[in-house]
Write a protein that holds these residues in place. Structure first.
Motif, PDB file in Angstrom:
ATOM      1  N   PHE A  10       0.075   5.421  -1.192  1.00  0.00           N
ATOM      2  CA  PHE A  10      -0.781   6.172  -0.485  1.00  0.00           C
ATOM      3  C   PHE A  10      -2.121   5.492  -0.127  1.00  0.00           C
ATOM      4  O   PHE A  10      -2.791   5.256  -1.137  1.00  0.00           O
ATOM      5  CB  PHE A  10      -0.877   7.668  -0.929  1.00  0.00           C
ATOM      6  CG  PHE A  10       0.475   8.355  -1.245  1.00  0.00           C
ATOM      7  CD1 PHE A  10       1.000   9.073  -0.101  1.00  0.00           C
ATOM      8  CD2 PHE A  10       1.224   8.211  -2.254  1.00  0.00           C
ATOM      9  CE1 PHE A  10       2.220   9.756  -0.215  1.00  0.00           C
ATOM     10  CE2 PHE A  10       2.293   8.809  -2.533  1.00  0.00           C
ATOM     11  CZ  PHE A  10       2.790   9.635  -1.408  1.00  0.00           C
ATOM     12  N   PHE A  11      -2.595   5.576   1.184  1.00  0.00           N
ATOM     13  CA  PHE A  11      -3.687   5.054   1.525  1.00  0.00           C
ATOM     14  C   PHE A  11      -4.261   6.085   2.661  1.00  0.00           C
ATOM     15  O   PHE A  11      -3.664   6.669   3.304  1.00  0.00           O
ATOM     16  CB  PHE A  11      -3.632   3.781   2.192  1.00  0.00           C
ATOM     17  CG  PHE A  11      -3.302   2.589   1.128  1.00  0.00           C
ATOM     18  CD1 PHE A  11      -4.206   2.119   0.487  1.00  0.00           C
ATOM     19  CD2 PHE A  11      -1.963   2.074   1.288  1.00  0.00           C
ATOM     20  CE1 PHE A  11      -4.104   1.067  -0.339  1.00  0.00           C
ATOM     21  CE2 PHE A  11      -1.616   1.210   0.369  1.00  0.00           C
ATOM     22  CZ  PHE A  11      -2.620   0.500  -0.281  1.00  0.00           C
ATOM     23  N   ASN A  12      -5.540   6.168   2.865  1.00  0.00           N
ATOM     24  CA  ASN A  12      -6.241   6.859   3.747  1.00  0.00           C
ATOM     25  C   ASN A  12      -6.345   6.142   5.085  1.00  0.00           C
ATOM     26  O   ASN A  12      -7.053   4.800   4.873  1.00  0.00           O
ATOM     27  CB  ASN A  12      -7.693   7.301   3.447  1.00  0.00           C
ATOM     28  CG  ASN A  12      -8.423   8.004   4.422  1.00  0.00           C
ATOM     29  OD1 ASN A  12      -7.988   8.086   5.482  1.00  0.00           O
ATOM     30  ND2 ASN A  12      -9.687   8.548   3.913  1.00  0.00           N
ATOM     31  N   THR A  64      -3.820   9.055  -3.878  1.00  0.00           N
ATOM     32  CA  THR A  64      -2.702   9.826  -4.086  1.00  0.00           C
ATOM     33  C   THR A  64      -2.179  10.931  -3.130  1.00  0.00           C
ATOM     34  O   THR A  64      -3.225  11.079  -2.043  1.00  0.00           O
ATOM     35  CB  THR A  64      -2.918  10.746  -5.329  1.00  0.00           C
ATOM     36  OG1 THR A  64      -4.094  11.537  -5.222  1.00  0.00           O
ATOM     37  CG2 THR A  64      -3.301   9.851  -6.700  1.00  0.00           C
ATOM     38  N   ALA A  65      -0.949  11.353  -3.160  1.00  0.00           N
ATOM     39  CA  ALA A  65      -0.546  12.222  -2.084  1.00  0.00           C
ATOM     40  C   ALA A  65      -1.571  13.468  -1.991  1.00  0.00           C
ATOM     41  O   ALA A  65      -2.046  14.097  -0.804  1.00  0.00           O
ATOM     42  CB  ALA A  65       0.900  12.600  -1.924  1.00  0.00           C
ATOM     43  N   THR A  70      -1.654   8.808   2.959  1.00  0.00           N
ATOM     44  CA  THR A  70      -0.540   8.691   4.054  1.00  0.00           C
ATOM     45  C   THR A  70       0.270   7.742   3.353  1.00  0.00           C
ATOM     46  O   THR A  70      -0.018   6.578   2.830  1.00  0.00           O
ATOM     47  CB  THR A  70      -0.870   8.209   5.304  1.00  0.00           C
ATOM     48  OG1 THR A  70      -1.910   9.017   5.923  1.00  0.00           O
ATOM     49  CG2 THR A  70       0.116   8.018   6.306  1.00  0.00           C
ATOM     50  N   ALA A  71       1.643   8.160   3.151  1.00  0.00           N
ATOM     51  CA  ALA A  71       2.703   7.208   2.543  1.00  0.00           C
ATOM     52  C   ALA A  71       2.664   5.734   3.307  1.00  0.00           C
ATOM     53  O   ALA A  71       2.909   5.938   4.548  1.00  0.00           O
ATOM     54  CB  ALA A  71       4.104   8.079   2.379  1.00  0.00           C
ATOM     55  N   HIS A  72       2.826   4.831   2.556  1.00  0.00           N
ATOM     56  CA  HIS A  72       3.206   3.453   2.968  1.00  0.00           C
ATOM     57  C   HIS A  72       3.963   2.605   2.289  1.00  0.00           C
ATOM     58  O   HIS A  72       4.072   3.307   0.902  1.00  0.00           O
ATOM     59  CB  HIS A  72       1.869   2.784   2.995  1.00  0.00           C
ATOM     60  CG  HIS A  72       0.644   3.223   4.130  1.00  0.00           C
ATOM     61  ND1 HIS A  72       0.086   4.424   4.039  1.00  0.00           N
ATOM     62  CD2 HIS A  72       0.404   2.522   5.149  1.00  0.00           C
ATOM     63  CE1 HIS A  72      -0.689   4.336   5.082  1.00  0.00           C
ATOM     64  NE2 HIS A  72      -0.764   3.182   5.637  1.00  0.00           N
TER      65      HIS A  72
END
Length: 78
Positions: A10-12, A64-65, A70-72
């Motif tokens: 997860f990344f912003n 983290t979620a 956002t999921a990557h």
């Protein structure tokens, strides 16, 4: 921190160094960025789940979620 291609990370999106709809263009942006700003920090190219968008991040900005990431999926590392 070791990131694997097959795991969800997860990344912003606001932390992205660059992004593109084309993987080769995102990779080229990452290479240019790393050349212009030498660093020991690992840079990753990640594909956002379901968005066909590749983003370049510092690996250590992984979230983290629960933290609003956002999921990557990692596609490449520099």
């Amino acid at each position: 921190m070791l990131l694997m291609n097959n795991e969800t990370v997860f990344f912003n999106p606001g932390d992205a160094i660059a992004n593109s709809r084309d993987f080769r263009e995102a990779r080229r942006s990452a290479e240019i960025f790393k050349t212009e700003r030498p660093t020991e920090r690992k840079i990753v190219i990640a594909e956002a789940d379901g968005k066909e968008l590749f983003a370049v991040y510092y690996a250590d900005t992984q979230k983290t979620a629960e933290a609003g990431g956002t999921a990557h999926h990692i596609k490449d590392e520099l």
